[in-house]
Scaffold this motif. Structure first.
Motif, PDB file in Angstrom:
ATOM      1  N   PHE A   1      21.262  38.455  61.896  1.00 54.49           N
ATOM      2  CA  PHE A   1      22.597  38.182  62.438  1.00 54.49           C
ATOM      3  C   PHE A   1      23.283  39.457  62.908  1.00 54.49           C
ATOM      4  O   PHE A   1      23.836  39.514  64.015  1.00 54.49           O
ATOM      5  CB  PHE A   1      23.482  37.480  61.397  1.00 54.49           C
ATOM      6  N   ALA A   2      23.287  40.494  62.066  1.00 52.95           N
ATOM      7  CA  ALA A   2      24.032  41.714  62.398  1.00 52.95           C
ATOM      8  C   ALA A   2      23.527  42.346  63.696  1.00 52.95           C
ATOM      9  O   ALA A   2      24.322  42.796  64.531  1.00 52.95           O
ATOM     10  CB  ALA A   2      23.948  42.711  61.242  1.00 52.95           C
TER      11      ALA A   2
ATOM     12  N   THR B   1      32.776  33.690  65.427  1.00 51.77           N
ATOM     13  CA  THR B   1      33.225  32.729  64.421  1.00 51.77           C
ATOM     14  C   THR B   1      32.303  32.748  63.205  1.00 51.77           C
ATOM     15  O   THR B   1      32.757  32.664  62.059  1.00 51.77           O
ATOM     16  CB  THR B   1      33.310  31.314  65.010  1.00 51.77           C
ATOM     17  N   LEU B   2      30.998  32.869  63.427  1.00 53.81           N
ATOM     18  CA  LEU B   2      30.063  32.959  62.298  1.00 53.81           C
ATOM     19  C   LEU B   2      30.327  34.232  61.487  1.00 53.81           C
ATOM     20  O   LEU B   2      30.205  34.229  60.255  1.00 53.81           O
ATOM     21  CB  LEU B   2      28.620  32.945  62.798  1.00 53.81           C
ATOM     22  N   ASN B   3      30.705  35.311  62.158  1.00 46.04           N
ATOM     23  CA  ASN B   3      31.041  36.537  61.441  1.00 46.04           C
ATOM     24  C   ASN B   3      32.288  36.328  60.579  1.00 46.04           C
ATOM     25  O   ASN B   3      32.366  36.823  59.449  1.00 46.04           O
ATOM     26  CB  ASN B   3      31.257  37.679  62.431  1.00 46.04           C
TER      27      ASN B   3
ATOM     28  N   LEU C   1      34.674  34.987  55.131  1.00 41.90           N
ATOM     29  CA  LEU C   1      35.306  33.996  54.254  1.00 41.90           C
ATOM     30  C   LEU C   1      34.401  33.645  53.077  1.00 41.90           C
ATOM     31  O   LEU C   1      34.861  33.491  51.941  1.00 41.90           O
ATOM     32  CB  LEU C   1      35.647  32.734  55.052  1.00 41.90           C
ATOM     33  N   ALA C   2      33.098  33.511  53.346  1.00 40.68           N
ATOM     34  CA  ALA C   2      32.153  33.209  52.274  1.00 40.68           C
ATOM     35  C   ALA C   2      32.154  34.329  51.231  1.00 40.68           C
ATOM     36  O   ALA C   2      32.111  34.071  50.023  1.00 40.68           O
ATOM     37  CB  ALA C   2      30.755  33.015  52.855  1.00 40.68           C
ATOM     38  N   GLN C   3      32.241  35.556  51.707  1.00 37.01           N
ATOM     39  CA  GLN C   3      32.299  36.697  50.791  1.00 37.01           C
ATOM     40  C   GLN C   3      33.576  36.650  49.964  1.00 37.01           C
ATOM     41  O   GLN C   3      33.557  36.875  48.745  1.00 37.01           O
ATOM     42  CB  GLN C   3      32.227  37.993  51.599  1.00 37.01           C
TER      43      GLN C   3
ATOM     44  N   ASN D   1      36.517  25.552  64.446  1.00 32.13           N
ATOM     45  CA  ASN D   1      37.964  25.709  64.629  1.00 32.13           C
ATOM     46  C   ASN D   1      38.659  25.927  63.290  1.00 32.13           C
ATOM     47  O   ASN D   1      39.588  26.736  63.171  1.00 32.13           O
ATOM     48  CB  ASN D   1      38.547  24.481  65.324  1.00 32.13           C
ATOM     49  N   SER D   2      38.215  25.200  62.266  1.00 31.20           N
ATOM     50  CA  SER D   2      38.788  25.349  60.933  1.00 31.20           C
ATOM     51  C   SER D   2      38.527  26.742  60.375  1.00 31.20           C
ATOM     52  O   SER D   2      39.402  27.349  59.746  1.00 31.20           O
ATOM     53  CB  SER D   2      38.206  24.274  60.000  1.00 31.20           C
ATOM     54  N   ILE D   3      37.328  27.282  60.632  1.00 33.90           N
ATOM     55  CA  ILE D   3      36.988  28.632  60.167  1.00 33.90           C
ATOM     56  C   ILE D   3      37.862  29.669  60.873  1.00 33.90           C
ATOM     57  O   ILE D   3      38.370  30.604  60.247  1.00 33.90           O
ATOM     58  CB  ILE D   3      35.493  28.898  60.403  1.00 33.90           C
TER      59      ILE D   3
END
Length: 285
Positions: free
Chosen positions: A94-95, A143-145, A150-152, A172-174
């Motif tokens: 991903f990075a 958005t995935l970033n 948020l997961a962290q 959109n919620s993220i």
């Protein structure tokens, strides 16, 4: 060298790689894409992919490149479905992919080198205008970033769902949760947004204003989905900057009305966290 290239047998797959690099320092400014070369009568074809990721690189190189460097045909492919059903926190490569598209679409010069068994066989500069078709890909990566941050923060590790039109609401919620948590607020145009509630009936001879604003609602907590995980944040304040009265009906309770308000054309929905605004975590590595 020409003699070195001719050692590749016709129709045989040979190990190689593509190397994308741009202005910067260290491995964060390059992407190494492993792949294979296959020879044809007049061309070398390259097929590269970052394993278990959406990023693919097909290229076609004329044999004449060995003696007289010239532009060659190459393309990029981004297939997000390669990430579906994988854990968000450890999405493969991903990075690197995010860094590449961020650099390319910010106007940095990208240099592509193609290597057969460690030997350079061609180099090309990529034009930023050729990459504009990947702007939706960069928006998804951004958005995935945010989702990873948020997961962290919430100490969860969601699994990415299937990439279908239904995922749009999740994304959109993220975006909203990230802005509310790590920035001051989240703003979005909201013409025609609807809200219903009970209001006090005005005294006899008086009527409610047709246009109102701002309308502010505060709730103790709001639940947000981060893909298959759900987290809560609160208290949450939602402000609709400009609304109009669309309908009013008598309530079963004396002295009350059932009201329906609709956002005007210039209405904005502003969401704020009435608590701590956190510092953003470090960028993904």
């Amino acid at each position: 060298k020409k003699d070195e290239k001719l050692l590749i047998q016709h129709g045989k797959d040979v190990e190689g790689h593509a190397l994308f690099s741009w202005e910067g320092a260290g491995p964060e400014s390059q992407v190494h894409v492993p792949g294979t070369f296959r020879t044809a009568l007049k061309y070398l074809t390259f097929s590269g992919v970052l394993p278990s990721s959406p990023f693919k690189v097909p290229a076609t190189i004329p044999w004449t490149l060995a003696s007289a460097p010239e532009p060659f045909s190459m393309s990029l492919e981004f297939h997000p479905k390669a990430w579906q059903h994988q854990r968000l926190v450890a999405l493969p490569h991903f990075a690197s992919i995010y860094a590449f598209f961020s650099a390319a679409l910010s106007g940095k010069d990208i240099v592509l080198g193609l290597y057969v068994q460690g030997n350079l066989v061609g180099m090309s500069n990529m034009s930023g205008t050729d990459l504009r078709t990947f702007e939706p890909a960069l928006a998804l990566l951004e958005t995935l970033n945010k989702a990873k941050a948020l997961a962290q923060h919430f100490k969860v590790d969601p699994v990415l769902p299937a990439f279908s039109p239904a995922i749009e609401r999740n994304l959109n919620s993220i975006d909203e949760l990230h802005a509310v948590l790590f920035s001051k607020e989240h703003r979005a145009p909201s013409p025609n947004i609807k809200i219903s509630f009970k209001g006090v009936k005005p005294p006899a001879g008086q009527s409610l204003n047709n246009t109102l604003g701002p309308l502010i609602v505060v709730i103790p907590a709001q639940e947000y989905p981060i893909f298959d995980q759900r987290v809560q944040l609160g208290p949450i304040q939602t402000e609709l900057t400009r609304v109009r009265l669309a309908r009013q009906l008598p309530s079963a309770e004396p002295g009350w009305l059932n009201l329906e308000l609709v956002g005007t054309e210039d209405c904005e929905r502003i969401v704020r966290h009435k608590g701590i605004v956190y510092a953003s975590p470090p960028a993904s590595e």
